[in-house]
Enzyme design. Sequence first.
Site, PDB file in Angstrom:
ATOM      1  N   CYS A  33       0.847  -1.189   0.000  1.00  0.00           N
ATOM      2  CA  CYS A  33       0.000   0.000   0.000  1.00  0.00           C
ATOM      3  C   CYS A  33       0.885   1.242   0.000  1.00  0.00           C
ATOM      4  O   CYS A  33       2.105   1.160  -0.002  1.00  0.00           O
ATOM      5  CB  CYS A  33      -0.933   0.006   1.207  1.00  0.00           C
ATOM      6  SG  CYS A  33      -0.048  -0.005   2.782  1.00  0.00           S
ATOM      7  N   CYS A  36       3.693   1.729   2.556  1.00  0.00           N
ATOM      8  CA  CYS A  36       4.969   1.069   2.254  1.00  0.00           C
ATOM      9  C   CYS A  36       5.881   2.031   1.495  1.00  0.00           C
ATOM     10  O   CYS A  36       7.091   2.096   1.750  1.00  0.00           O
ATOM     11  CB  CYS A  36       4.735  -0.193   1.415  1.00  0.00           C
ATOM     12  SG  CYS A  36       3.790  -1.481   2.241  1.00  0.00           S
ATOM     13  N   ASP A 453      -7.112  14.788 -27.760  1.00  0.00           N
ATOM     14  CA  ASP A 453      -6.360  14.828 -29.021  1.00  0.00           C
ATOM     15  C   ASP A 453      -7.369  15.044 -30.150  1.00  0.00           C
ATOM     16  O   ASP A 453      -8.551  14.712 -30.008  1.00  0.00           O
ATOM     17  CB  ASP A 453      -5.622  13.502 -29.206  1.00  0.00           C
ATOM     18  CG  ASP A 453      -4.956  13.400 -30.557  1.00  0.00           C
ATOM     19  OD1 ASP A 453      -4.212  14.321 -30.914  1.00  0.00           O
ATOM     20  OD2 ASP A 453      -5.197  12.400 -31.247  1.00  0.00           O
ATOM     21  N   ASP A 652      -5.097   8.760 -29.167  1.00  0.00           N
ATOM     22  CA  ASP A 652      -5.074   7.478 -29.875  1.00  0.00           C
ATOM     23  C   ASP A 652      -3.756   7.182 -30.571  1.00  0.00           C
ATOM     24  O   ASP A 652      -3.586   6.104 -31.131  1.00  0.00           O
ATOM     25  CB  ASP A 652      -6.186   7.441 -30.932  1.00  0.00           C
ATOM     26  CG  ASP A 652      -5.848   8.289 -32.150  1.00  0.00           C
ATOM     27  OD1 ASP A 652      -5.260   9.374 -31.966  1.00  0.00           O
ATOM     28  OD2 ASP A 652      -6.178   7.873 -33.272  1.00  0.00           O
TER      29      ASP A 652
END
Length: 770
Positions: A33, A36, A453, A652
Site C-alpha cells: 500500500c 509502504c 487529441d 489514440d
Amino acid sequence: MTQSSASIQESNVKSDHISRTTKNSFSISGMGCSSCVAKIEKTLKKTTGVVRAQVNFASETATVEFAPEQTDRRNLIRIIESLGYKVTDSQSDDPVAEDKSNRESELKNLQLRFLLGLGLVIPLFLLVHWNNIGLDNIMPLTKQNNFLLQFLIQTPIQFWIGRQFYRGAWSALKNRTSDMNTLIATGTSAAYIYSVLVTFVPSLFTAAGIVSEVYFDTAGMIIVLILLGRLLEARAKGQTSEAIKKLIGLQAKTARVIREGQEFEIPIAEVVIDDTVIVRPGEKIPVDGIITMGASAVDESMVTGESIPVEKQIGDEVIGVTINKTGSFHFKATKIGKDTMLAQIIRMVQDAQGSKPPIARMADIIAAYFVPAVIVLALLTFIVWLLLGPNPALTYALLNFIAVMIIACPCALGLATPTAIMVGTGRGAELGILIRSGKALETTHKLETIVLDKTGTITKGKPTVTDMLVVDEFDKQELLRLAASAEKGSEHPLGEAIVRRAEEENLALAAVTDFIAVPGQGIKARIEGSHLLLGNVHLLHDNEVPLQTLEEQISNLAKDGKTPMLVAVDGKAVGIIAVADTVKETSARAIKALHQLGLEVIMLTGDNRSTAEAIGRTVGVDRVLAEVLPDQKAAEIERLQAEGKQVGMVGDGINDAPALVQADVGMAIGTGTDIAIEAADVTLISGDLIGVVNTIALSKTTIRNIKQNLFWAFAYNVLLIPVAAGVLFPFFGILLNPMFAAAAMGMSSLTVVSNAVRLRRFKAPVLQPG
C-alpha cells in the site's frame, strides 16, 4: 553543467562533502500500500549520501540519487531489504524484458499461494459444517477431533499462505506505523490464537460457562480473499512496461546506407551521424535526419497524430519510425540512438510512469489510526477485567480481549475497496470501457479538465471528400471522375479519399498517361487527350492557370479546416475538391455532456492552428492548443497539473503516449495505436468520446459505493467494540461471545459485498449510439 546545477553541487560539497551524484533505479516487490512507499522513502532519505529518493507504488520502482563516495547501490539494496521488501539487483541490457519476467514470476507465486489457500479453505469449511451437511454419517468426528483437523489445515494457511502479511506487519511495527498488513495479521491472528486456545485449552472457556467454538475458517477465508485482491492488483500493475516495450518494437531493425559509393544494409545500431541513408516508398525511416536528395510524402501520424502525410523536399527534416509513402529520397542522419525522437518519447513515457501520482488510499489512512486504537483498547480491556473482573478474572480478561480483537478483524475493510473496484471495472467492460487499475477508477471522479487529441479522437482520423465546387456549371461527376482517374493507384491519403469517393459513386475511371508528380504541389497527367492539373494553389500558379472566382471559396474551405485540391483541364480551372478529416458524429454531443458534468474541455493537437480552431469551433471545446509537438504534449499536461487541476487525457496515437501517462488519468481510443492503449489507464473500445462521459460517471458511482462500503465495514465494529469490551456487563450481565463477534464480522462482510454487487446495475448516463 549549468551555473545553477554547479552551485547546487558546490553547496553539497561544502555541507555534505558530496562532489557528484548518480541516479539508480531499483525494482521492489512486496509493497502492499501507499504507507509502504512512505516507509521506504523516509528510510532512504535518512541514509547518508542520499540526495533524493522517490518510490512509485504502481510501477514498483525506486529512483534514488546519491553520492557514490558516501553510499553505493549495494548498501541501498540492503537498506530496502532490511525493511522487509525484495529488490531485484540487475543492470540488464533489456530492463523492460527483465522487469516483465520478474513480474510474471511474482504473479505465478501469488497464483500458486492463492490456489493452494483456496484448496485448503474448502475442506476447512466442510469441517465447520460437518454435521449440518450429513458428513458425520459417513465419518463421525468428535468435536475435539474436528477442531484438531481444522487447526492442522489452517496453520499452513496462516503462516505459509499468509506469511507476506506477517512480514509486512512486522516491517510496519519496526517503523512505528501500521498498514493493511497490520490489520490482516492482527485480525487473523486473533481468530487463530483464540481457536488454538479453544482446541488445546478448552477449560479456559468452559470454566466461564461459555460454549467454545473455533474460527479457523474465518482466519483462512480472510487470508485467501485478501490474497485474491493482491493477485488482481499485481496483474494490473504488470502491464506498466508493455507500452515501453511496444515503443521500442516500433524502431526499424535495419537501414540502407551509402558508404564509399556503395550501398549497404546494416543494423540500425551501426548507423552513425552523417551517414547517407536511402529510403524507398513504403519503408520505415530508420533514424532522424535531413533530406539531401529526392522528395516524398511522409506519414508522420504515429508521431504528430496528423493523418495527412507531410510533403518533404530537400532540406526538410524526417523523423525515425515514420513511413515514407510515395517517392524515394536520400537523407543525412542527424540523430541516432538515444537522441532520436522515438527514444525521447520512450524516455518521457518512462519518466511519467516513474513519477509519483497523488493517490489517496482511504483504507490505509483509516488503518493507520484504527488498528493502533483497537489494539490499545483490547489491551485496556484485558487489564481492566484482570484487575476488576469477577472470578475467574483471567478467563474473562482473555475472552473479552479476544472478542475486541475479533470484532476489529479487517475482513470487511479488506473487501470494501477491491470488491467495488472489481464489480465497477467488470461493469465498465460490459459498456466497452476497459479500466486498467483500481487507481484509475479512484482518480477519474476527481477530474476537472479533459484534454482531447484531435486526429482519431475528435475526428475520424481518415480523410474524406467533403465538398465539390465547380466553375461555369462544370459537371461535378466529371470533376470527380477526372481527379480520381489521376489519383488511381495513389498511396497519398488525399488521393485515396478521392478515389474512394469515386468508387462509392460507381464512376468508371479513365486511363492516364504522362503522369508527373510535382513534390509539394500535386500531379500532372493526360487523360482522354486533355491535360489535367490536380493540386494546390501553387501548382496552378506555376502553370499560369487563372483561378477566376475560386479565391474566396479556397479561403473559406481552408478556414473550415479543409484541404482544397484544385482541378484544371487544358489550362482552365474547373473546380475544387475539398478533403478533410471529418468530425465523429458523437464528438460534439460528448463534449456537451462533459461540460454538463462541470469539466473544462481542451483540444490538444500537432495540427496547424487554423484547422485546429475550425474543428474546435465545430465541437464546442473551451480551448484549443495547436501546433504542439510530441515532446511538448506531456509538458502541456504537466503545466495544467501545476495549476492544481486534476487532468484527464484522451488520445489514440504514439505521440499521445507520454501525455497519456503524465495525465492523472489517460484514456486511449480503442481504434488507435497499441502504444496509446498500453500507455493509458482506460481504453474506450468503441472509439467513441461518449465513453469518456460514461467512464467519469462510472467512477463517481464506484467511489460513492466504496465510501458506503467503508462505512458498513466499520459500522458493526464501532457499535460492537464497546459491547465486546464488556461495558454492558455491570448493568445487564451481557458479554459478547467471540462467536457473535465473528458473526457480526461476517455480516459486515456480507453487507459490503452485497452493496458492491449493486454496481452491476449501473447504467450509462448517455446512451451509446445505435
